[in-house]
Scaffold this motif. Structure first.
Motif, mmCIF file in Angstrom:
data_model
loop_
_atom_site.group_PDB
_atom_site.id
_atom_site.type_symbol
_atom_site.label_atom_id
_atom_site.label_comp_id
_atom_site.label_asym_id
_atom_site.label_seq_id
_atom_site.Cartn_x
_atom_site.Cartn_y
_atom_site.Cartn_z
ATOM 1 N N SER A 42 0.512 -1.202 -0.096
ATOM 2 C CA SER A 42 -0.230 0.353 -0.129
ATOM 3 C C SER A 42 0.974 1.268 0.129
ATOM 4 O O SER A 42 1.917 1.099 0.374
ATOM 5 N N ARG B 104 -1.169 6.524 6.547
ATOM 6 C CA ARG B 104 -0.983 5.211 6.657
ATOM 7 C C ARG B 104 -1.614 5.102 8.219
ATOM 8 O O ARG B 104 -0.337 6.375 8.270
ATOM 9 N N THR C 5 -6.095 -1.066 11.290
ATOM 10 C CA THR C 5 -6.544 -1.881 9.655
ATOM 11 C C THR C 5 -8.292 -1.692 9.888
ATOM 12 O O THR C 5 -8.900 -1.841 11.231
ATOM 13 N N GLY D 290 -10.372 -5.080 6.305
ATOM 14 C CA GLY D 290 -8.951 -5.534 6.175
ATOM 15 C C GLY D 290 -7.788 -5.236 5.606
ATOM 16 O O GLY D 290 -6.688 -5.638 5.772
ATOM 17 N N HIS D 291 -8.335 -3.854 5.162
ATOM 18 C CA HIS D 291 -6.818 -2.909 5.173
ATOM 19 C C HIS D 291 -6.617 -2.293 5.499
ATOM 20 O O HIS D 291 -7.154 -1.595 6.789
ATOM 21 N N PRO D 292 -5.453 -1.538 5.546
ATOM 22 C CA PRO D 292 -5.070 0.166 6.486
ATOM 23 C C PRO D 292 -6.115 1.192 5.724
ATOM 24 O O PRO D 292 -6.474 1.623 5.296
ATOM 25 N N TYR E 137 -6.284 5.074 7.100
ATOM 26 C CA TYR E 137 -5.113 6.579 6.693
ATOM 27 C C TYR E 137 -6.157 7.294 7.949
ATOM 28 O O TYR E 137 -7.241 7.325 7.783
ATOM 29 N N GLU F 124 -10.586 3.857 5.558
ATOM 30 C CA GLU F 124 -10.319 2.732 5.044
ATOM 31 C C GLU F 124 -9.773 2.434 3.454
ATOM 32 O O GLU F 124 -10.522 2.884 3.109
ATOM 33 N N SER G 72 -8.151 0.526 0.222
ATOM 34 C CA SER G 72 -7.705 -0.842 0.006
ATOM 35 C C SER G 72 -6.703 -0.610 -1.319
ATOM 36 O O SER G 72 -6.287 0.517 -1.773
ATOM 37 N N ASP G 73 -5.791 -1.455 -1.985
ATOM 38 C CA ASP G 73 -4.563 -1.365 -2.252
ATOM 39 C C ASP G 73 -4.797 -1.596 -4.236
ATOM 40 O O ASP G 73 -4.591 -1.058 -4.701
ATOM 41 N N ARG G 74 -6.737 -0.796 -4.094
ATOM 42 C CA ARG G 74 -7.333 -0.900 -5.687
ATOM 43 C C ARG G 74 -7.247 0.583 -5.744
ATOM 44 O O ARG G 74 -8.727 0.796 -6.442
ATOM 45 N N GLU H 202 -10.105 1.569 -3.564
ATOM 46 C CA GLU H 202 -11.413 1.776 -2.683
ATOM 47 C C GLU H 202 -11.300 1.964 -1.564
ATOM 48 O O GLU H 202 -10.639 1.963 -0.832
#
Length: 76
Positions: A2, A25, A29, A33-35, A37, A47, A49-51, A53
């Motif tokens: 991320s 960041r 979590t 389940g995403h980081p 910020y 929150e 996601s790596d995509r 979202e």
């Protein structure tokens, strides 16, 4: 892996350009389940996601956070 920092752009009302907030960041979590910020004040939390979202997270009892229009990765 991320990104460590994002720029969130929120929609504005009629005649305004909206708001921009930079978030970094945290160690947390989110529910997906995403980081998580947060901005420097800790009031704006998201929150991401790596995509790319984004899920806005309330930090107070009466908040109804709006969804940002965009989340743009920034260099750390």
């Amino acid at each position: 892996m991320s990104t460590g920092r994002y720029e969130l752009r929120f929609p504005g009302g009629a005649g305004t350009g909206g708001d921009t907030v930079v978030v970094d960041r945290t160690e947390a979590t989110g529910p997906g389940g995403h980081p998580v910020y947060a901005d420097a004040t800790g009031i704006v939390r998201a929150e991401i996601s790596d995509r790319g979202e984004v899920r806005m997270l309330a930090t107070g009892g009466h908040q109804a956070p709006s969804q940002p229009v965009t989340a743009r990765p920034l260099p750390s």
